[in-house]
Design an enzyme around this catalytic site. Structure first.
Site, PDB file in Angstrom:
ATOM      1  N   SER A  52       0.832  -1.213   0.000  1.00 56.52           N
ATOM      2  CA  SER A  52       0.000   0.000   0.000  1.00 56.52           C
ATOM      3  C   SER A  52       0.864   1.259   0.000  1.00 56.52           C
ATOM      4  CB  SER A  52      -0.889   0.028   1.245  1.00 56.52           C
ATOM      5  OG  SER A  52      -1.937  -0.880   1.112  1.00 56.52           O
ATOM      6  N   GLY A  92      -5.980  -3.503  -8.109  1.00 58.94           N
ATOM      7  CA  GLY A  92      -7.115  -2.618  -7.829  1.00 58.94           C
ATOM      8  C   GLY A  92      -6.639  -1.279  -7.286  1.00 58.94           C
ATOM      9  N   ARG A 110     -13.781  -6.633 -11.370  1.00 65.16           N
ATOM     10  CA  ARG A 110     -13.989  -6.035 -10.044  1.00 65.16           C
ATOM     11  C   ARG A 110     -14.793  -4.735 -10.142  1.00 65.16           C
ATOM     12  NH1 ARG A 110      -8.429  -6.347  -6.909  1.00 65.16           N
ATOM     13  NH2 ARG A 110      -9.762  -5.551  -5.231  1.00 65.16           N
ATOM     14  N   GLN A 113      -9.148   2.407  -0.946  1.00 66.26           N
ATOM     15  CA  GLN A 113      -8.947   2.685  -2.377  1.00 66.26           C
ATOM     16  C   GLN A 113      -9.939   3.744  -2.845  1.00 66.26           C
ATOM     17  OE1 GLN A 113      -9.114  -1.092  -4.388  1.00 66.26           O
ATOM     18  NE2 GLN A 113      -7.170  -1.765  -3.541  1.00 66.26           N
ATOM     19  N   ASP A 134      -7.415  -7.796   4.343  1.00 63.78           N
ATOM     20  CA  ASP A 134      -6.587  -8.680   3.504  1.00 63.78           C
ATOM     21  C   ASP A 134      -6.114  -9.923   4.255  1.00 63.78           C
ATOM     22  OD1 ASP A 134      -6.902  -6.978   1.378  1.00 63.78           O
ATOM     23  OD2 ASP A 134      -5.007  -5.937   1.697  1.00 63.78           O
ATOM     24  N   LYS A 159     -12.661  -9.013  -3.983  1.00 61.65           N
ATOM     25  CA  LYS A 159     -11.190  -8.947  -4.043  1.00 61.65           C
ATOM     26  C   LYS A 159     -10.694  -9.721  -5.270  1.00 61.65           C
ATOM     27  CE  LYS A 159     -10.837  -6.439  -0.369  1.00 61.65           C
ATOM     28  NZ  LYS A 159     -10.440  -5.038  -0.490  1.00 61.65           N
ATOM     29  N   ARG A 209      -3.235 -13.906  -2.017  1.00 58.42           N
ATOM     30  CA  ARG A 209      -3.452 -14.112  -0.580  1.00 58.42           C
ATOM     31  C   ARG A 209      -3.968 -15.519  -0.278  1.00 58.42           C
ATOM     32  NH1 ARG A 209      -1.217  -9.880   1.187  1.00 58.42           N
ATOM     33  NH2 ARG A 209      -1.703  -7.858   0.297  1.00 58.42           N
TER      34      ARG A 209
HETATM   35  C1  S3P Z   1      -5.706  -1.217  -0.248  1.00 53.36           C
HETATM   36  C2  S3P Z   1      -6.954  -1.191   0.298  1.00 53.36           C
HETATM   37  C3  S3P Z   1      -7.787  -2.393   0.475  1.00 53.36           C
HETATM   38  C4  S3P Z   1      -6.970  -3.669   0.389  1.00 53.36           C
HETATM   39  C5  S3P Z   1      -6.014  -3.651  -0.769  1.00 53.36           C
HETATM   40  C6  S3P Z   1      -5.058  -2.476  -0.666  1.00 53.36           C
HETATM   41  C7  S3P Z   1      -4.975   0.048  -0.411  1.00 53.36           C
HETATM   42  O1  S3P Z   1      -8.777  -2.425  -0.523  1.00 53.36           O
HETATM   43  O2  S3P Z   1      -7.822  -4.782   0.281  1.00 53.36           O
HETATM   44  O3  S3P Z   1      -5.254  -4.834  -0.807  1.00 53.36           O
HETATM   45  O4  S3P Z   1      -3.751   0.033  -0.593  1.00 53.36           O
HETATM   46  O5  S3P Z   1      -5.633   1.102  -0.362  1.00 53.36           O
HETATM   47  P1  S3P Z   1     -10.169  -1.661  -0.328  1.00 53.36           P
HETATM   48  O6  S3P Z   1      -9.883  -0.242  -0.179  1.00 53.36           O
HETATM   49  O7  S3P Z   1     -10.949  -1.916  -1.588  1.00 53.36           O
HETATM   50  O8  S3P Z   1     -10.803  -2.300   0.865  1.00 53.36           O
END
Ligand code: S3P
Length: 424
Positions: free
Chosen positions: A23, A92, A120, A165, A311, A338, A385
């Protein structure tokens, strides 16, 4: 690549450093690309997802030099029109964060992704961006996203889902919008974007659960990225359930919005200890010590803690199989969105190992404690994962297991197997 996991070891022992946080790597490369001047990112992730973000920033005209895990970004402070569609691969985070920035640019662009990413949901970002004045074309709210040039204006947005996100997407769009953008979410999701943008001099204020952002010039970034708690989770789980194990994981990011797994393990009665807590570039970091715990007990996981461990749910459900009694995981519907439908895929693959586990609409119920049996083939569903969770499961199965498409681990953690070998 199929991987056979067998029990040619007795216990896990020793000390390792967990690689870079995914992240934070995404955010560091994307935000420093928007900052005029020279940024230096130390300990950038070697995962394919952050690399997708890096390559997109290059294709948007940013000068990026890569020397092993050190990245130097020389930016003129803005993106240029790309010459072709931008490929987010499996990521994503790349698609949703970059979309927020591209929505308010003076040029058109296209964001595409692999098969999984193209399935997604993107409505969660297209909707708020459209309210800000963005012009995004897509089929049924799925990638590819055709983003046309637009002038954005600030909005007051309340998100029904706790997603970092989505939050980051809207905040980044707010950096290019006229007026103030405010964002509120039901439960706090990870706040790396807020911390990093604030450290880079953005006009951002976070008060309780409300964030306000305005047009801002970002200052260059100089950052050392800590280890990823989401990667550490597999070693933490293995340390707790492989008999006689004792391991120390160095340099782990312990941002409270990411640490739900530690709270859950404490509730389960697991032996876990945080050592040498410190602040590195605005993020809490420390070392994590775990020891095999024979008498783990089941617990209930739901509500506000879910975004802080979203996660980690596949590996937490594996831990639950080694707990005495019932573990209920609820309020986690978004797991179905996911890289795979992680409720369905986790339940189906753990069942193959003999686990007493039931799928629910928004989670799962696990009844332990169960001796896992081997001599089975399990699927990763091309989900990193799930692949890593099944590897840890394989360490405690009575016979060997075969995991299909294990190479998807490279999405976030190419060093995974090598580090496990170090502890055996
Ligand atoms: C992430 C946010 C999460 C997480 C992803 C990374 C990020 O997703 O599942 O692996 O870096 O902002 P969501 O914001 O869709 O929950």
């Amino acid at each position: 690549m199929n991987l056979v996991v067998n029990k040619d070891f007795r216990t896990l022992n020793g000390q390792i450093e967990i690689p870079s946080d995914k992240s934070l790597s995404h955010r560091a490369i994307i935000f420093s690309s928007l900052a005029k001047g020279k940024s230096v990112i130390n300990n950038f992730s070697k995962g394919q997802d952050p690399l997708s973000s890096l390559n997109i920033c290059k294709n948007l005209g940013i000068d990026i030099e890569q020397n092993n895990s050190t990245i130097t970004v020389n930016s003129h402070g803005k993106f240029n029109k790309p010459s072709s569609a931008l490929d987010c691969g499996n990521s994503g985070t790349t698609m949703r964060l970059i979309a927020g920035i591209l929505a308010g640019q003076e040029f058109d662009s296209v964001l595409k992704g692999d098969e999984s990413l193209s399935k997604r949901p993107m409505k969660r970002i297209v909707e708020p961006l459209s309210l800000m004045g963005a012009n995004i074309g897509c089929d049924n709210y799925h990638a590819p996203l055709n983003i046309r040039c637009a002038n954005l204006h600030g909005i007051n947005y309340e998100s029904a889902i706790a997603s970092a996100q989505v939050k980051s997407c809207v905040l980044l769009a707010g950096l290019f919008a006229q007026g103030i953008t405010t964002y509120k979410e039901i439960y706090p999701s990870r706040n790396h974007t807020e911390i990093m943008l604030s450290n880079m001099g953005a006009n951002i204020i976070c008060e309780n659960n409300l964030i306000k952002i305005e047009k801002s010039e970002l200052n260059p970034l100089n950052i050392n990225i800590c280890g990823d708690i989401s990667s550490a989770a597999y070693f933490i789980a293995a340390g707790l359930i492989v008999p006689d194990s004792k391991i120390i994981l160095k340099n782990i990011g312990l941002n409270p919005t990411r640490c739900g797994i530690i709270e859950v393990i404490k509730k389960m009665g697991g032996s876990i200890e945080i050592l040498d807590q410190r602040n590195v570039c605005g993020e809490l970091v420390g070392d994590v010590k775990v020891e095999y715990t024979q008498d783990l007990k089941g617990t209930e996981i739901g509500g506000e803690i879910i975004p802080a461990l979203i996660d980690e749910i596949p590996v937490i459900s594996l831990l639950a199989t080694q707990c005495e009694g019932q573990t209920i995981i609820k309020d986690a519907f978004d797991l179905r969105n996911k890289e795979s439908d992680r409720i369905k895929t986790t339940v189906s693959e753990l069942k193959k190992l003999g686990v007493n586990i039931k799928e629910t609409a928004d989670g799962m119920i696990i009844q332990g404690k169960t001796k896992l049996h081997g001599e089975v083939e399990v699927e990763s569903y091309k989900d990193h994962r799930l692949a890593m969770t099944l590897y840890v499961a394989g360490l405690i199965c009575d016979k060997e297991i075969l995991i299909k498409d294990f190479e998807w681990v490279n999405i976030s953690f190419p060093e995974f197997l090598e580090l496990f070998e170090k502890l055996k």
